[in-house]
Design an enzyme around this catalytic site. Structure first.
Site, PDB file in Angstrom:
ATOM      1  N   ALA A 129      -3.613   3.629   1.773  1.00  0.00           N
ATOM      2  CA  ALA A 129      -4.351   3.983   2.980  1.00  0.00           C
ATOM      3  C   ALA A 129      -5.596   4.803   2.629  1.00  0.00           C
ATOM      4  O   ALA A 129      -5.500   5.850   1.991  1.00  0.00           O
ATOM      5  CB  ALA A 129      -3.452   4.779   3.918  1.00  0.00           C
ATOM      6  N   TYR A 139       0.132   5.072  13.564  1.00  0.00           N
ATOM      7  CA  TYR A 139      -1.228   5.612  13.476  1.00  0.00           C
ATOM      8  C   TYR A 139      -2.100   5.068  14.628  1.00  0.00           C
ATOM      9  O   TYR A 139      -1.584   4.610  15.638  1.00  0.00           O
ATOM     10  CB  TYR A 139      -1.807   5.320  12.084  1.00  0.00           C
ATOM     11  CG  TYR A 139      -1.021   6.015  10.981  1.00  0.00           C
ATOM     12  CD1 TYR A 139      -0.988   7.406  10.892  1.00  0.00           C
ATOM     13  CD2 TYR A 139      -0.277   5.294  10.049  1.00  0.00           C
ATOM     14  CE1 TYR A 139      -0.255   8.062   9.904  1.00  0.00           C
ATOM     15  CE2 TYR A 139       0.464   5.936   9.052  1.00  0.00           C
ATOM     16  CZ  TYR A 139       0.462   7.322   8.985  1.00  0.00           C
ATOM     17  OH  TYR A 139       1.192   7.974   8.014  1.00  0.00           O
ATOM     18  N   HIS A 170       2.890   1.876  11.640  1.00  0.00           N
ATOM     19  CA  HIS A 170       3.463   3.179  11.272  1.00  0.00           C
ATOM     20  C   HIS A 170       3.013   4.325  12.171  1.00  0.00           C
ATOM     21  O   HIS A 170       2.945   5.473  11.724  1.00  0.00           O
ATOM     22  CB  HIS A 170       3.167   3.485   9.797  1.00  0.00           C
ATOM     23  CG  HIS A 170       3.636   2.407   8.865  1.00  0.00           C
ATOM     24  ND1 HIS A 170       3.393   2.402   7.522  1.00  0.00           N
ATOM     25  CD2 HIS A 170       4.352   1.269   9.097  1.00  0.00           C
ATOM     26  CE1 HIS A 170       3.929   1.319   6.965  1.00  0.00           C
ATOM     27  NE2 HIS A 170       4.510   0.612   7.901  1.00  0.00           N
ATOM     28  N   PRO A 174       0.839  -1.209   0.000  1.00  0.00           N
ATOM     29  CA  PRO A 174       0.000   0.000   0.000  1.00  0.00           C
ATOM     30  C   PRO A 174       0.867   1.250   0.000  1.00  0.00           C
ATOM     31  O   PRO A 174       1.787   1.372   0.811  1.00  0.00           O
ATOM     32  CB  PRO A 174      -0.792  -0.124   1.312  1.00  0.00           C
ATOM     33  CG  PRO A 174       0.021  -1.049   2.176  1.00  0.00           C
ATOM     34  CD  PRO A 174       0.742  -1.965   1.246  1.00  0.00           C
ATOM     35  N   GLY A 215      12.287  -2.783   2.115  1.00  0.00           N
ATOM     36  CA  GLY A 215      13.690  -2.978   1.776  1.00  0.00           C
ATOM     37  C   GLY A 215      13.990  -4.249   1.008  1.00  0.00           C
ATOM     38  O   GLY A 215      15.142  -4.678   0.984  1.00  0.00           O
ATOM     39  N   ARG A 247      -2.026  -5.075   8.983  1.00  0.00           N
ATOM     40  CA  ARG A 247      -0.629  -4.656   8.893  1.00  0.00           C
ATOM     41  C   ARG A 247      -0.144  -4.180  10.255  1.00  0.00           C
ATOM     42  O   ARG A 247      -0.819  -3.377  10.901  1.00  0.00           O
ATOM     43  CB  ARG A 247      -0.451  -3.522   7.880  1.00  0.00           C
ATOM     44  CG  ARG A 247       1.016  -3.125   7.742  1.00  0.00           C
ATOM     45  CD  ARG A 247       1.323  -2.153   6.627  1.00  0.00           C
ATOM     46  NE  ARG A 247       2.708  -2.382   6.203  1.00  0.00           N
ATOM     47  CZ  ARG A 247       3.318  -1.783   5.192  1.00  0.00           C
ATOM     48  NH1 ARG A 247       2.667  -0.896   4.470  1.00  0.00           N
ATOM     49  NH2 ARG A 247       4.574  -2.065   4.886  1.00  0.00           N
ATOM     50  N   GLY A 306       7.219  -1.874  -2.405  1.00  0.00           N
ATOM     51  CA  GLY A 306       6.708  -0.509  -2.461  1.00  0.00           C
ATOM     52  C   GLY A 306       7.333   0.233  -3.627  1.00  0.00           C
ATOM     53  O   GLY A 306       6.844   0.252  -4.750  1.00  0.00           O
ATOM     54  N   ARG A 307       8.495   0.843  -3.343  1.00  0.00           N
ATOM     55  CA  ARG A 307       9.086   1.772  -4.307  1.00  0.00           C
ATOM     56  C   ARG A 307       9.386   1.134  -5.653  1.00  0.00           C
ATOM     57  O   ARG A 307       9.191   1.759  -6.695  1.00  0.00           O
ATOM     58  CB  ARG A 307      10.349   2.385  -3.697  1.00  0.00           C
ATOM     59  CG  ARG A 307      10.014   3.305  -2.534  1.00  0.00           C
ATOM     60  CD  ARG A 307      11.229   3.584  -1.673  1.00  0.00           C
ATOM     61  NE  ARG A 307      11.633   2.401  -0.917  1.00  0.00           N
ATOM     62  CZ  ARG A 307      12.727   2.317  -0.184  1.00  0.00           C
ATOM     63  NH1 ARG A 307      13.542   3.341  -0.119  1.00  0.00           N
ATOM     64  NH2 ARG A 307      13.013   1.211   0.487  1.00  0.00           N
ATOM     65  N   HIS A 318      -4.909  -1.019   8.681  1.00  0.00           N
ATOM     66  CA  HIS A 318      -3.567  -0.434   8.839  1.00  0.00           C
ATOM     67  C   HIS A 318      -3.284  -0.313  10.336  1.00  0.00           C
ATOM     68  O   HIS A 318      -3.735   0.610  11.000  1.00  0.00           O
ATOM     69  CB  HIS A 318      -3.506   0.936   8.159  1.00  0.00           C
ATOM     70  CG  HIS A 318      -2.109   1.461   8.000  1.00  0.00           C
ATOM     71  ND1 HIS A 318      -1.016   0.940   8.675  1.00  0.00           N
ATOM     72  CD2 HIS A 318      -1.607   2.458   7.222  1.00  0.00           C
ATOM     73  CE1 HIS A 318       0.075   1.598   8.322  1.00  0.00           C
ATOM     74  NE2 HIS A 318      -0.255   2.519   7.444  1.00  0.00           N
TER      75      HIS A 318
HETATM   76  C1  LIG Z   1       5.116   6.829  -1.574  1.00  0.00           C
HETATM   77  C2  LIG Z   1       4.875   5.898  -0.438  1.00  0.00           C
HETATM   78  C3  LIG Z   1       3.648   5.897   0.205  1.00  0.00           C
HETATM   79  C4  LIG Z   1       3.392   4.978   1.226  1.00  0.00           C
HETATM   80  N1  LIG Z   1       2.136   4.941   1.772  1.00  0.00           N
HETATM   81  C5  LIG Z   1       1.804   3.933   2.599  1.00  0.00           C
HETATM   82  C6  LIG Z   1       0.456   3.719   2.974  1.00  0.00           C
HETATM   83  O1  LIG Z   1      -0.476   4.406   2.531  1.00  0.00           O
HETATM   84  N2  LIG Z   1       0.194   2.710   3.843  1.00  0.00           N
HETATM   85  C7  LIG Z   1       1.184   1.897   4.325  1.00  0.00           C
HETATM   86  O2  LIG Z   1       0.902   0.991   5.114  1.00  0.00           O
HETATM   87  N3  LIG Z   1       2.472   2.062   3.947  1.00  0.00           N
HETATM   88  C8  LIG Z   1       2.800   3.026   3.079  1.00  0.00           C
HETATM   89  N4  LIG Z   1       4.071   3.130   2.618  1.00  0.00           N
HETATM   90  C9  LIG Z   1       5.068   2.110   2.999  1.00  0.00           C
HETATM   91  C10 LIG Z   1       5.098   0.961   1.977  1.00  0.00           C
HETATM   92  O3  LIG Z   1       3.930   0.157   2.056  1.00  0.00           O
HETATM   93  C11 LIG Z   1       6.334   0.062   2.178  1.00  0.00           C
HETATM   94  O4  LIG Z   1       6.300  -0.511   3.450  1.00  0.00           O
HETATM   95  C12 LIG Z   1       7.627   0.862   2.021  1.00  0.00           C
HETATM   96  O5  LIG Z   1       7.646   1.514   0.762  1.00  0.00           O
HETATM   97  C13 LIG Z   1       8.847  -0.019   2.142  1.00  0.00           C
HETATM   98  O6  LIG Z   1       8.873  -0.965   1.100  1.00  0.00           O
HETATM   99  P1  LIG Z   1       9.918  -0.780  -0.115  1.00  0.00           P
HETATM  100  O7  LIG Z   1      11.295  -0.832   0.500  1.00  0.00           O
HETATM  101  O8  LIG Z   1       9.646  -1.974  -1.008  1.00  0.00           O
HETATM  102  O9  LIG Z   1       9.656   0.521  -0.771  1.00  0.00           O
HETATM  103  C14 LIG Z   1       4.386   4.068   1.639  1.00  0.00           C
HETATM  104  C15 LIG Z   1       5.638   4.098   1.005  1.00  0.00           C
HETATM  105  C16 LIG Z   1       5.880   4.993  -0.025  1.00  0.00           C
HETATM  106  C17 LIG Z   1       7.224   4.953  -0.713  1.00  0.00           C
END
Ligand SMILES: Cc1cc2nc3c(=O)[nH]c(=O)nc-3n(C[C@H](O)[C@H](O)[C@H](O)COP(=O)(O)O)c2cc1C
Length: 416
Positions: free
Chosen positions: A57, A202, A200, A23, A329, A249, A350-351, A197
């Site tokens: 979210a 919240y 983080h 997400p 990561g 989560r 994510g990214r 969720h």
């Molecule tokens: C742009 C962005 C927005 C994110 N928004 C949320 C979110 O709405 N809800 C959530 O649980 N995590 C959010 N995250 C965290 C991601 O779900 C994920 O845990 C995080 O990017 C680490 O994973 P990665 O290393 O593969 O990027 C967000 C991350 C990024 C980069």
């Protein structure tokens, strides 16, 4: 890559592979806090046969909705996060679920309430002004976000926060009902699953963790009391949407890790062991754990320590009996190892998924990955959203973004 591409039954969903879209809030919604065609296109691009897409979210009510005006780009472009409390929002989400289903993927909707991270300014939002909708911020206790000392917190630690009000017991019941309504709306919008969720920093960790929760009723004090808010909520949502259709989560962190929005616990091992053990009592679709190494999300991919630090939350594998997913990561290589070593059943990206709409296929082929443009994570419009190209030239703008060989991710920190 065999385990990454092996099927798995996840609650009510039959997945063909283990690469999930994590997400990610992207703030591309309309001023009604509703999805539109662009947002549907973004999610549809990332859907694949038998894949799982977790939609960003989505706020269950205005009380838990922050005004994300710290980001100039969001403030200037008027970008919004989605909500799921109005009929219009519910209807608009159908665009998103249809786009995901059209490609044979499944859709989970992450339900969000930010607790003390929300602001009372939301009362002036056109969608809220003049209504009797609840306004925050609220939390387990009247404990404001500490203004300093949040190690690695890249989100809104520089934003003055409104001190929260402690929820009374009858408000907790009402708030649970707001989640129930949002979950019902999600299912009627076509989602296969909803995700609570619970990470983080919240609302849910504000109940779980004793740096915030100072209640002396049966939602505070002992660890089992602090878990009550979460367990009651999970039970209610499972009752409403059915078994195998609710995910959770959590983001366990320990002393040396990021403490999201200043939320921490004096005994995280005991707290999260109890919370995760308790979740075994529910027929969940999955439990998603955030690996705390992915803290700041702001480093260049070559040097981001997140991509080479060891796992932390895998310690809970021997406690949780259901489907365990992790995010944070992962590289294609480390995702493969984490599955093969039995730490996790699913890996959410994510990214890398944000910048590679065809990520599962690129991983299967070992192809280079488009490098994400962090400056467009939270802006408005198609740029840095739907213009990342796939390898077939079917979407996005070919050649617009630099690419990186998979083996080079995090390489300067991890030479192995
Ligand atoms: C742009 C962005 C927005 C994110 N928004 C949320 C979110 O709405 N809800 C959530 O649980 N995590 C959010 N995250 C965290 C991601 O779900 C994920 O845990 C995080 O990017 C680490 O994973 P990665 O290393 O593969 O990027 C967000 C991350 C990024 C980069």
């Amino acid at each position: 890559m065999t385990r990454l591409f092996s099927p798995l039954k996840v609650g009510a969903m039959d997945l063909d592979h283990r690469i999930v879209l994590a997400p990610m809030s992207r703030y591309r919604c309309t001023d009604q806090m509703a999805p539109d065609a662009l947002m549907a296109e973004y999610y549809g691009q990332r859907a694949s046969q038998g894949g799982l897409i977790i939609v960003e979210a989505t706020h269950v009510n205005p009380e838990g909705t922050p005004v994300w005006n710290i980001y100039e780009a969001i403030r200037d472009s008027g970008g919004e996060a989605p909500g799921l409390w109005t009929p219009h929002q519910t209807q608009a989400f159908r665009l998103v679920t249809d786009a995901i289903h059209d490609t044979g993927a499944y859709a989970s909707c992450q339900l969000q309430h930010c607790g003390r991270v929300a602001q009372s300014d939301i009362k002036d939002h056109p969608l809220v002004k003049g209504t009797d909708l609840p306004i925050g911020p609220v939390s387990s206790s009247a404990a404001p976000i500490p203004s300093t000392g949040e190690v690695g917190n890249q989100y809104n630690w520089d934003q003055p926060s409104t001190p929260p009000r402690a929820l009374n017991v009858s408000e907790i019941a009402r708030l649970h009902e707001d989640y129930v309504t949002a979950a019902r709306n999600a299912i009627s919008a076509g989602f296969d699953c909803v995700e609570i969720h619970g990470g983080h920093g919240y609302l849910i960790p504000q109940f779980l963790c004793d740096s915030v929760n100072r209640r002396d009723d049966y939602y505070g004090g002992s660890i089992s009391n602090r878990c009550r808010f979460l367990f009651e909520l999970v039970g209610k949502l499972v009752d409403v949407v059915g078994p195998g259709r609710v995910g959770v989560r959590l983001s366990p962190t320990f002393k040396h890790h990021i403490q999201y929005f200043g939320v921490s616990d004096s005994d995280p091992e005991a707290l999260y062991s109890t919370a995760i053990e308790g979740l075994n009592d529910f027929p969940l679709a999955y439990l998603l754990l955030t690996e705390p190494r992915a803290a700041g999300l702001s480093e260049a991919p070559q040097t981001d320590g997140a991509f080479s630090e060891p796992l932390s939350s895998a310690r809970f594998r021997n406690i949780y009996k259901g489907t365990l997913m992790a995010a944070g990561g992962f590289t294609p290589q480390s995702a493969k190892h984490a599955l093969e070593e039995g730490h996790y059943d699913l890996i959410a990206f994510g990214r890398w998924f944000l910048s590679n709409p065809d990520l599962p296929e690129r991983i299967r082929q070992g192809s280079p990955l488009n490098v994400y443009d962090r400056s467009k994570f939270y802006t408005n419009g198609a740029e840095g959203y739907t213009d990342y190209p796939d390898e077939d030239g079917a979407m996005g703008v070919a050649g617009k973004y630099p690419v990186m060989e998979q083996y080079k991710i995090g390489k300067t920190l991890n030479q192995s």
